[in-house]
Design an enzyme around this catalytic site. Structure first.
Site, mmCIF file in Angstrom:
data_model
loop_
_atom_site.group_PDB
_atom_site.id
_atom_site.type_symbol
_atom_site.label_atom_id
_atom_site.label_comp_id
_atom_site.label_asym_id
_atom_site.label_seq_id
_atom_site.Cartn_x
_atom_site.Cartn_y
_atom_site.Cartn_z
ATOM 1 N N SER A 213 0.906 -0.919 0.081
ATOM 2 C CA SER A 213 0.352 -0.533 0.181
ATOM 3 C C SER A 213 0.912 0.888 0.094
ATOM 4 C CB SER A 213 -1.079 -0.202 1.024
ATOM 5 O OG SER A 213 -2.305 0.811 0.827
ATOM 6 N N ASP B 12 -8.289 -5.314 -6.357
ATOM 7 C CA ASP B 12 -8.140 -4.492 -5.787
ATOM 8 C C ASP B 12 -8.873 -3.367 -6.683
ATOM 9 O OD1 ASP B 12 -6.910 -2.285 -4.408
ATOM 10 O OD2 ASP B 12 -5.642 -2.923 -4.528
ATOM 11 N N HIS C 217 -6.420 -5.541 -1.956
ATOM 12 C CA HIS C 217 -5.725 -4.663 -0.859
ATOM 13 C C HIS C 217 -5.818 -4.996 0.441
ATOM 14 C CE1 HIS C 217 -3.435 -0.592 -1.090
ATOM 15 N NE2 HIS C 217 -4.354 -1.016 0.294
#
Length: 445
Positions: free
Chosen positions: A156, A366, A422
């Site tokens: 991330s 994601d 994610h």
């Protein structure tokens, strides 16, 4: 029988937690105190890679990566009872193939803290400097790992800071800083790279996965000129199209488009600012409720971390200093943090000039950081393609797709993880362990 060695330690900016006294680096204050968890490899800690792992946010605790993604422990949701959640061993922990340092960075994350309020004022650049300083001190205090292949990784928002840290390590080696680090490469999952471009890619991604129709997409693309974030307020046609797009996707779970959306974490987005991320400000209120809603959401699993890490007996066992943390939160959204690196693409370009290996992977479900945006910046590096788009397999089944790029001694493997969100290891742990095991060993995925 295998014994899990989990060593949570507090790293002082001036004194490492053992016998060695290490002088602080010039220019750095002594008030930043970084906390970490270290787990030795289950296979061969003397030869397996050493991985420094950073969770995203910025401000999400390393404990999140440890118990929800790649660490040796997972919460036992089915059998937890009493005051504290219980743990089970994670059969797909990356510690099966690597030694891992899980670092609470930047300061203010997890159990990391500052002795002064000024120390909490940090940024992308300052945080990477703290992390680099931490790693140097850690290796001085743990010299037996100096010979292990070193990798820096994260997911991330770590996509911004990891390339900078890698560059700092390279510079330190070049000028002769001690200890010299045996840097071999870096890896990033579902990485933020250029926040504007990452978010802008959500509309093309939503079209690819049939969340918006061809007609809506073509109209939006035409009227907004491909720019969906910083739009002209006078452009009524673009604004109208974005309103339609928002209505189509506002009730979709962005971390994984096939999972239910939890109302606790994602307020209704504004039509022109539909790029709001997830928040956990309401999680403490949820903890106080006697019953959870009937629909099960993955994010409810995060409650266990709040209960466990906030318990005083746990904090005493971890040697958390009294008064340094009023409340433990999985992701600290109140950091005094300046995002002073709008894009890490140029850092990636600089790294292509060095003898390094890189692994970039994306969960293909994601929509927070869509793989289409990641693929776009990788292409912008203009690296020669060694192996074009093709599937990779786990247990005879397609686990995703991969491409391999190379430029002299630099190589980059890009992989999608089929069905993952994610971040990818949270959704597809078996596939991600197979992926990283093969990559560390230098084998094809």
């Amino acid at each position: 029988m295998w014994l899990c060695v989990l060593i949570p330690l507090l790293v002082l900016s001036k004194i490492a937690v053992s016998k060695s006294v290490i002088s602080s680096l010039p220019g750095f204050p002594d008030d930043v105190q970084l906390f970490y968890y270290f787990t030795e490899s289950e296979r061969n800690p003397y030869d397996d890679p050493l991985l420094l792992w950073l969770t995203g946010g910025p401000g999400c605790s390393a404990f999140s990566g440890l118990v929800y993604e790649i660490g040796p422990l997972s919460f036992d949701y089915a059998n937890s009872g009493g005051d504290l959640p219980s743990f089970v061993l994670n059969p797909y922990s990356w510690t099966k193939v690597a030694n891992i340092i899980f670092l609470d960075a930047p300061v203010g994350t997890g159990f990391s803290y500052s002795r002064s309020w000024q120390g909490y004022n940090t940024s992308d650049i300052l945080s990477t400097a703290h992390t680099y300083s931490f790693l140097r001190k850690w290796l001085v205090d743990h010299p037996k790992f100096l010979k292990n292949p070193l990798y820096v990784g994260g997911d991330s928002y770590s996509g911004i800071v990891v390339p900078i840290i890698v560059q700092e390590i390279l510079k330190g080696n070049e000028v002769g800083y001690e200890p010299r680090m045996n840097l071999k490469g870096y890896l990033l999952g579902n990485p933020v790279t250029n926040s504007h471009d990452d978010i802008n890619s959500r509309i093309p991604y939503a079209h690819r996965v049939s969340l918006i129709s061809d007609e809506i997409y073509e109209s939006t693309k035409r009227n907004c000129y491909g720019e969906y974030i910083n739009i002209d307020p006078k452009n009524a046609l673009c604004a109208n199209d974005l309103q339609v797009v928002s209505e189509c996707i506002e009730n979709i779970c962005r971390p994984h488009i096939l999972e239910p959306k939890c109302p606790f974490f994602s307020p209704k987005p504004n039509a022109l600012k539909w790029d709001q991320g997830l928040h956990e400000e309401n999680l403490i209120e949820l903890l106080l409720q006697s019953q959870l809603p009937s629909k099960r959401c993955r994010s409810y699993n995060y409650i266990s971390s709040y209960i466990w890490a906030s318990d005083r007996t746990v904090q005493n066992a971890l040697h958390i200093r009294e008064g340094t943390k009023n409340v433990w939160v999985r992701c600290n959204r109140s950091l005094s943090y300046t995002k002073d690196v709008p894009s890490s693409v140029n850092y990636h370009k600089n790294l292509t000039k060095h003898d390094l290996r890189a692994l970039i992977y994306s969960g293909d479900h994601d929509m927070l950081i869509p793989h289409v945006g990641t693929e776009a910046w990788i292409k912008s590096l203009n690296l020669p393609i060694v192996s074009d788009w093709q599937p990779w397999f786990v247990d005879g089944q397609v686990a995703g797709f991969k491409m391999i790029y190379s430029n002299n001694k630099y190589s980059l493997t890009y992989a999608t993880v089929k069905g993952a969100g994610h971040t990818a290891p949270e959704y597809k742990p078996e596939e991600c362990l197979a992926m990283v095991d093969r990559w560390f060993a230098g084998f094809p995925l």
